[in-house]
Enzyme design. Structure first.
Site, PDB file in Angstrom:
ATOM      1  N   LYS A  21      53.439  12.009  28.988  1.00 28.65           N
ATOM      2  CA  LYS A  21      53.558  10.430  28.950  1.00 28.65           C
ATOM      3  C   LYS A  21      54.865   9.935  28.616  1.00 28.65           C
ATOM      4  CE  LYS A  21      49.865   8.118  27.116  1.00 28.65           C
ATOM      5  NZ  LYS A  21      49.015   7.451  27.814  1.00 28.65           N
ATOM      6  N   ARG A  90      50.013   6.127  20.895  1.00 27.29           N
ATOM      7  CA  ARG A  90      49.229   7.154  22.081  1.00 27.29           C
ATOM      8  C   ARG A  90      49.600   8.500  21.793  1.00 27.29           C
ATOM      9  NH1 ARG A  90      47.179   3.475  26.248  1.00 27.29           N
ATOM     10  NH2 ARG A  90      48.162   1.505  25.996  1.00 27.29           N
ATOM     11  N   GLY A  99      41.613  11.991  27.518  1.00 35.67           N
ATOM     12  CA  GLY A  99      40.610  11.532  26.283  1.00 35.67           C
ATOM     13  C   GLY A  99      40.246  12.535  25.124  1.00 35.67           C
ATOM     14  N   MET A 101      42.826  13.404  23.033  1.00 32.38           N
ATOM     15  CA  MET A 101      43.235  13.068  21.673  1.00 32.38           C
ATOM     16  C   MET A 101      43.352  11.330  21.500  1.00 32.38           C
ATOM     17  SD  MET A 101      46.153  15.992  21.653  1.00 32.38           S
ATOM     18  CE  MET A 101      46.809  15.327  23.230  1.00 32.38           C
ATOM     19  N   ARG A 334      52.083   9.457  36.025  1.00 29.21           N
ATOM     20  CA  ARG A 334      52.379  10.724  36.112  1.00 29.21           C
ATOM     21  C   ARG A 334      51.876  11.353  37.381  1.00 29.21           C
ATOM     22  NH1 ARG A 334      47.070  11.556  32.353  1.00 29.21           N
ATOM     23  NH2 ARG A 334      45.668  10.710  33.777  1.00 29.21           N
ATOM     24  N   HIS A 450      36.338   8.672  32.519  1.00 27.46           N
ATOM     25  CA  HIS A 450      36.421   9.959  31.922  1.00 27.46           C
ATOM     26  C   HIS A 450      35.625  11.084  32.740  1.00 27.46           C
ATOM     27  CE1 HIS A 450      35.065  13.006  28.965  1.00 27.46           C
ATOM     28  NE2 HIS A 450      36.450  12.760  28.519  1.00 27.46           N
ATOM     29  N   ARG A 570      32.873  51.128  49.728  1.00 32.19           N
ATOM     30  CA  ARG A 570      32.075  51.986  48.679  1.00 32.19           C
ATOM     31  C   ARG A 570      30.964  52.505  49.689  1.00 32.19           C
ATOM     32  NH1 ARG A 570      32.915  47.042  45.390  1.00 32.19           N
ATOM     33  NH2 ARG A 570      34.011  47.850  43.333  1.00 32.19           N
ATOM     34  N   ARG A 625      35.626  55.368  50.150  1.00 34.03           N
ATOM     35  CA  ARG A 625      35.627  55.959  49.100  1.00 34.03           C
ATOM     36  C   ARG A 625      34.441  56.922  49.067  1.00 34.03           C
ATOM     37  NH1 ARG A 625      34.920  52.762  43.594  1.00 34.03           N
ATOM     38  NH2 ARG A 625      32.908  52.756  44.398  1.00 34.03           N
ATOM     39  N   GLU A 757      42.119  55.054  38.388  1.00 35.96           N
ATOM     40  CA  GLU A 757      41.190  54.072  37.384  1.00 35.96           C
ATOM     41  C   GLU A 757      40.787  55.007  35.957  1.00 35.96           C
ATOM     42  OE1 GLU A 757      37.624  53.627  39.681  1.00 35.96           O
ATOM     43  OE2 GLU A 757      37.664  55.565  40.484  1.00 35.96           O
ATOM     44  N   SER A 776      45.075  54.023  45.179  1.00 29.89           N
ATOM     45  CA  SER A 776      44.571  52.347  44.868  1.00 29.89           C
ATOM     46  C   SER A 776      43.932  52.324  43.607  1.00 29.89           C
ATOM     47  CB  SER A 776      43.571  52.473  45.966  1.00 29.89           C
ATOM     48  OG  SER A 776      42.632  51.138  45.689  1.00 29.89           O
ATOM     49  N   GLY A 778      41.891  51.156  40.642  1.00 30.27           N
ATOM     50  CA  GLY A 778      40.606  50.497  40.385  1.00 30.27           C
ATOM     51  C   GLY A 778      40.755  50.048  38.864  1.00 30.27           C
ATOM     52  N   THR A 779      41.101  48.623  39.137  1.00 31.45           N
ATOM     53  CA  THR A 779      41.231  47.809  37.791  1.00 31.45           C
ATOM     54  C   THR A 779      39.917  47.587  37.006  1.00 31.45           C
ATOM     55  OG1 THR A 779      41.684  45.872  39.255  1.00 31.45           O
ATOM     56  CG2 THR A 779      43.562  47.178  38.495  1.00 31.45           C
ATOM     57  N   ASN A 780      38.765  47.661  37.755  1.00 28.69           N
ATOM     58  CA  ASN A 780      37.702  47.525  37.306  1.00 28.69           C
ATOM     59  C   ASN A 780      37.312  48.523  35.993  1.00 28.69           C
ATOM     60  OD1 ASN A 780      37.142  45.449  38.816  1.00 28.69           O
ATOM     61  ND2 ASN A 780      35.932  46.511  40.285  1.00 28.69           N
ATOM     62  N   ASP A 781      37.432  49.803  36.743  1.00 28.48           N
ATOM     63  CA  ASP A 781      37.228  51.042  35.434  1.00 28.48           C
ATOM     64  C   ASP A 781      38.489  51.211  34.616  1.00 28.48           C
ATOM     65  OD1 ASP A 781      34.701  52.494  35.750  1.00 28.48           O
ATOM     66  OD2 ASP A 781      35.181  52.705  37.824  1.00 28.48           O
ATOM     67  N   CYS A 844      42.264  47.905  44.327  1.00 35.87           N
ATOM     68  CA  CYS A 844      40.821  47.411  45.136  1.00 35.87           C
ATOM     69  C   CYS A 844      39.972  46.929  43.860  1.00 35.87           C
ATOM     70  CB  CYS A 844      40.603  48.586  45.735  1.00 35.87           C
ATOM     71  SG  CYS A 844      40.054  49.820  44.852  1.00 35.87           S
ATOM     72  N   TYR A 864      49.636  46.371  48.966  1.00 41.09           N
ATOM     73  CA  TYR A 864      48.339  45.355  49.360  1.00 41.09           C
ATOM     74  C   TYR A 864      47.470  45.189  48.297  1.00 41.09           C
ATOM     75  CZ  TYR A 864      45.522  49.627  49.563  1.00 41.09           C
ATOM     76  OH  TYR A 864      44.667  50.796  49.412  1.00 41.09           O
TER      77      TYR A 864
HETATM   78  C1  PEP Z   1      37.198  49.813  40.286  1.00 38.96           C
HETATM   79  O1  PEP Z   1      36.928  50.584  39.303  1.00 38.96           O
HETATM   80  O2  PEP Z   1      38.118  49.016  40.089  1.00 38.96           O
HETATM   81  C2  PEP Z   1      36.702  50.087  41.563  1.00 38.96           C
HETATM   82  C3  PEP Z   1      37.149  49.488  42.566  1.00 38.96           C
HETATM   83  O3  PEP Z   1      35.667  50.753  41.435  1.00 38.96           O
HETATM   84  P1  PEP Z   1      34.196  50.418  41.063  1.00 38.96           P
HETATM   85  O4  PEP Z   1      34.037  48.996  40.812  1.00 38.96           O
HETATM   86  O5  PEP Z   1      33.446  50.611  42.363  1.00 38.96           O
HETATM   87  O6  PEP Z   1      33.923  51.379  40.045  1.00 38.96           O
HETATM   88 MG    MG Z   2      35.706  52.403  39.776  1.00 41.11          MG
END
Ligand code: PEP
Ligand code: MG
Length: 887
Positions: A21, A90, A99, A101, A334, A450, A570, A625, A757, A776, A778-781, A844, A864
């Site tokens: 502001k 203000r 709203g 603050m 703004r 609001h 999968r 996989r 992973e 690749s 496996g960012t989940n694991d 992935c 990728y």
């Molecule tokens: C992972 O672990 O990131 C993955 C892609 O494999 P999944 O989710 O099947 O374990």
């Molecule tokens: Mg996995």
């Protein structure tokens, strides 16, 4: 150290220091627009105040100096008995927190100066009205008196007068209100309302600083991912009055429609009112077109300024203004918040108007907005019972049970129910409920209320100002004009795109944007805008975008959505359903022959699976996989099976099959299956399994080649920790591929790679790369293993505490933990490429479709990302934005 800045000293680029502001007030001042003069106490001062627990040294003197300059400029003294200067105080943080603050208006009024104001303005009513507003705001925000008490006293005065409009209260009525407000303050704080104007100012400034840390402000910041340590600036500005009479008023406006993006000014104006009245929705506002009828000169001046601001900011602006006795004043501007639809349309319109270039247009929209545009809409062909129509304040189609207060909304949402929060109007205390609800419905207030502003900000569906609804929050119900009553718990559907409210659950249909991605030719402005932005992002991006798909249908859809192959197919679902029986056979097989027989039955089925997917992705890479999950997932539940066998025994029966199976289920039972016999470990334990899958892939590729397809399968081994594991499995796969090539008399080109992973794999990526054609992540694991968080349990178990403590502000399963897990991705990539410079590297895990994570993957040089089909367009857009942002 400087704590305080005059408006003339700043510019729009100083939001860090002056808040949004303050920076924009400075910009408008320097553009020569009619801005009431004033000064900004910087965010730095707020930070110092909060850390020192009091005003930093020198601040008070600077305020004195700037106040003196302001008094000089205005030719009046703060709170002067005869002709008082009044100021507004203000809040204004770097990022807009609507709203959340505090604001205090009319500072400088007291029992004496109210007389001076009455004399100068020749309106006793106006002076009393201004004083009661100060008492109300100051009492509530500075002295922490429950604001309900003031509203109730005001309502009481209206009742006594037999009216429901504050405009019908005359000077004497308001004098009575002032007295009762003062009494409320005295009763609840044990002290009188401070009469000293400077004390009022100092306390108001302090209240604004402290409002940075209220629960609702913290919650809002967490929701909007605004850092906790920014602090707010305070703007002290000479008051102008929209409540002088019918030749005065206040309004909010947008230079384009913030809901649809339509060209042309859009706004609400309220005669004889101060700014807070407009957003609070206490009376119904009129449109800017109607304002032209009321006060043509101010209207035209406003239009002129709005056009100027838009050209200057090269973006849609939102504006707050006041007309005081026919003179227009600008109180705020703004770059305005907008719906996703408006964001895409405005960006492209502005390119066509020559205001911005395509690069910038792409940077002005986000993947999150695109994702919102892909949500389903209500099916217009379905039977629907329309209850009411309000304003289309924030788009989307929300279905849920009606609830009438925030506590219930939160409680019901926590037990997994979809709720729609229904209120007359919302105020900042409703934030928790708004966060928990699927949608928000109000009976009052316009697109700038609001509810509308906050809902748009957080992407919640919102219909507001549905005036034909009579909302009774105490009775927890609303009545519709036709007599119908909707009670707490009744299901309703609200359409934030059209403003319609329906009884019951209306079925939903695909959005126009999804239909566009599906390839439908549509004559639709939004579809055109999305298409142009996507084309430009695709032209700019470096990252390729693949999809996670394990059915031909998903693969085909992802391809229509722009996927450049499959990054993760999968195979586990291919062993479920009727095929479960074959897996059972495999597991209970007594000898090699039994195993081979079971696998031989699975082979043709798998070959068929892969042939269809390779066909759907013909010409594009398909990473398949090998089986990952623990085997017990394909077997019956241990407890259930035990009971079944025990009951049979009790009856003196012997169920041969169940008894054998039970032995194996017991044998395979694991305390920590996610850390157990899964992934590559299975392939080593039961080598025939991976061999069978490899053969099915190779034969499917050969079949596709035979019919002149262009199959590009890649075989991926999961959960590898050691290069030896991969080498052993790889040798088997190589052998199978060689056999198939030999048997079919053709050359097959099948890359063999691994998932990274496990932390060990990331650390030893240079060794593992020797046996891998690609990586690749496996960012989940990897997230699960890096934090030691069970991905199936922790989010619902204790993450809310982690959010509260700011340990992270978004789940690391949702958006990549860039420091920790991201560090492993970066290291793994670098180490892998040290050994194989051309190593293809992708990701992935779920993060492949998360906007922030996509930027990270682009920055660290992955080839990728792979994500679910619906997120493919989001990833394409963000991959393009990442490159453009760096430029
Ligand atoms: C992972 O672990 O990131 C993955 C892609 O494999 P999944 O989710 O099947 O374990
Ligand atoms: Mg996995």
């Amino acid at each position: 150290m400087t704590w305080v800045y005059d408006f003339a000293e700043g510019s729009k680029d100083q939001k860090d220091l002056l808040g949004g502001k303050g920076a924009n007030l400075a910009e408008m001042t320097n553009l020569g627009l009619p801005v009431p003069p004033g000064f900004t106490i910087s965010t730095e001062t707020c930070r110092a105040y909060l850390s020192e627990g009091g005003e930093p040294e020198g601040m008070a003197e600077e305020v004195t100096d700037h106040l003196a300059a302001l008094e000089e400029a205005m030719g009046k003294k703060l709170g002067d008995a005869d002709d008082p200067l009044l100021v507004s105080v203000r809040s204004g943080a770097k990022f807009s927190m609507p709203g959340m603050m505090e604001t205090v208006l009319n500072v400088g009024l007291n029992d004496t100066s109210v007389g001076g104001l009455a004399a100068r303005s020749e309106s006793d009513r106006f002076a009393q009205d201004s004083y009661r507003r100060l008492l109300q705001m100051f009492g509530g925000t500075v002295l922490n008196v429950d604001s309900e008490l003031f509203s109730e006293a005001l309502d009481e005065a209206k009742r006594a007068k037999g009216t429901d409009s504050d405009l019908d209260l005359d000077a004497d009525d308001l004098r009575g209100v002032v007295e009762s407000f003062k009494a409320i303050i005295k009763e609840h704080t044990g002290r009188d309302f401070p009469q000293d104007p400077r004390e009022q100012l100092d306390l108001a400034v302090r209240a604004v600083f402290e409002s940075w840390n209220t629960d609702r402000a913290r919650l809002y910041r967490r929701q909007e991912r605004i850092p906790e340590d920014l602090g707010t600036a305070v703007n002290v500005q000479a008051m102008v009055f929209g409540n002088f009479g019918m030749d005065s008023g206040s309004g909010v406006a947008f230079t384009r429609d913030p809901a649809s993006g339509e060209q042309g000014e859009y706004g609400d104006y309220l005669q004889n009112a101060q700014g807070e009245d407009v957003v609070a929705g206490i009376r119904n506002t009129v449109s800017l077109a109607d304002m032209a009828e009321i006060d043509r000169t101010s209207h035209d001046h406003l239009m002129d300024i709005m056009r100027r601001l838009e050209r200057h900011y090269r973006d849609m602006c939102d504006i707050e203004f006041t007309v005081e006795r026919g003179k227009l004043w600008m109180l705020q501007t703004r770059v305005g918040k907008r719906t996703p639809e408006a964001a895409f349309r405005i960006a492209v319109h502005m390119v066509d108007e020559g205001l911005i270039q395509m690069d910038e247009a792409v940077l002005r929209v986000t993947g999150d907005q695109l994702a919102l545009l892909m949500f389903p809409r209500f099916d217009e062909t379905a039977d629907r019972v329309l209850l009411a129509t309000g304003m289309n304040a924030s788009p989307g189609a929300a279905v849920g049970k009606a609830v009438f207060d925030s506590d219930t909304a939160v409680e019901w949402a926590e037990r997994g129910e979809d709720v729609i929060l229904v209120r007359k109007e919302t105020n900042p205390d409703d934030l928790r409920g708004m966060v928990a609800a699927r949608g928000i419905l109000t009976s009052r207030g316009g697109k700038t209320s609001h509810a509308a502003v906050v809902a748009r900000g957080m992407g919640r569906t919102c219909v507001c100002g549905a005036e034909s609804l009579d909302v009774d929050t105490k009775a927890k119900e609303f009545r519709v004009r036709n007599g119908e009553t909707v009670r707490e718990g009744d299901v309703i559907s609200i359409d934030g795109t059209t403003g319609e409210v329906f009884a019951g659950a209306v079925p939903v249909a695909d959005s126009v944007v999804v239909r566009h991605f599906e390839g439908e030719k549509l004559d639709d402005d939004l579809a055109h805008a999305v298409s142009r932005i996507m084309a430009h992002a695709d032209g700019a991006r470096r990252l390729r975008v693949r999809t996670n798909a394990d059915t031909p249908d998903d693969a085909a859809r992802a391809r229509r959505f722009g996927a450049q192959g499959i990054g993760l197919c999968r195979t586990e679902h291919m062993f479920l359903g009727e095929r479960r029986e074959l897996v059972e056979k495999l597991i209970v097989a007594q000898d090699e022959e039994g195993v081979e027989a079971a696998l031989a039955e699975l082979l043709p089925l798998q070959r068929q699976d892969f042939t269809e997917i390779l066909e759907a992705m013909d010409g594009l890479p398909v990473t398949i996989r090998l089986l990952d999950p623990p085997l017990h997932e394909f077997l019956p539940d241990l407890t259930e099976l035990s009971v079944e066998v025990a009951l049979a025994e009790e009856r003196g029966e012997v169920d041969e099959r169940a008894t054998t199976l039970l032995t194996h289920v017991r044998r395979l039972h694991e305390q920590n299956p996610m850390l157990g016999l899964r992934g590559v470990r299975l392939g080593i334990q039961i080598p025939g399994l991976f061999r069978m899958q490899a053969r099915a892939i190779a034969e499917a590729a050969a079949d596709r080649q035979q019919v002149h397809g262009a199959p590009r399968p890649e075989i991926m081994v999961p959960l590898v920790a050691s290069v030896r594991e991969l080498a052993i499995v790889r040798a088997e796969i190589d052998r199978v591929i060689a056999e198939v090539q030999e048997a079919r008399g053709m050359k097959l080109d099948i890359a063999i790679g691994t998932m990274i992973e496990l932390p060990r794999a990331a650390f030893l990526a240079d060794r593992i790369a020797k046996a891998a054609d690609f990586f690749s992540f496996g960012t989940n694991d990897l997230t699960q293993m890096a934090w030691g968080f069970s991905r199936d349990d922790v989010e619902s178990a204790f993450f809310s505490r982690y959010f509260e403590h700011g340990i992270f502000d978004v789940s690391p399963f949702e958006s990549l933990d860039q420091l920790g897990v991201g560090g492993m991705v970066e290291m793994g990539t670098t180490k892998g490429r040290e050994v194989k410079p051309d190593l293809k590297v992708g990701v992935c895990g779920e993060h492949g479709g998360d906007p922030l994570s996509v930027h990270f993957f682009d920055t660290v040089g992955l080839d990728y990302v792979s994500c679910s089909p619906f997120r493919v367009p989001v990833a394409r857009l963000e991959a393009g934005r990442s490159v453009l942002e760096r430029r």
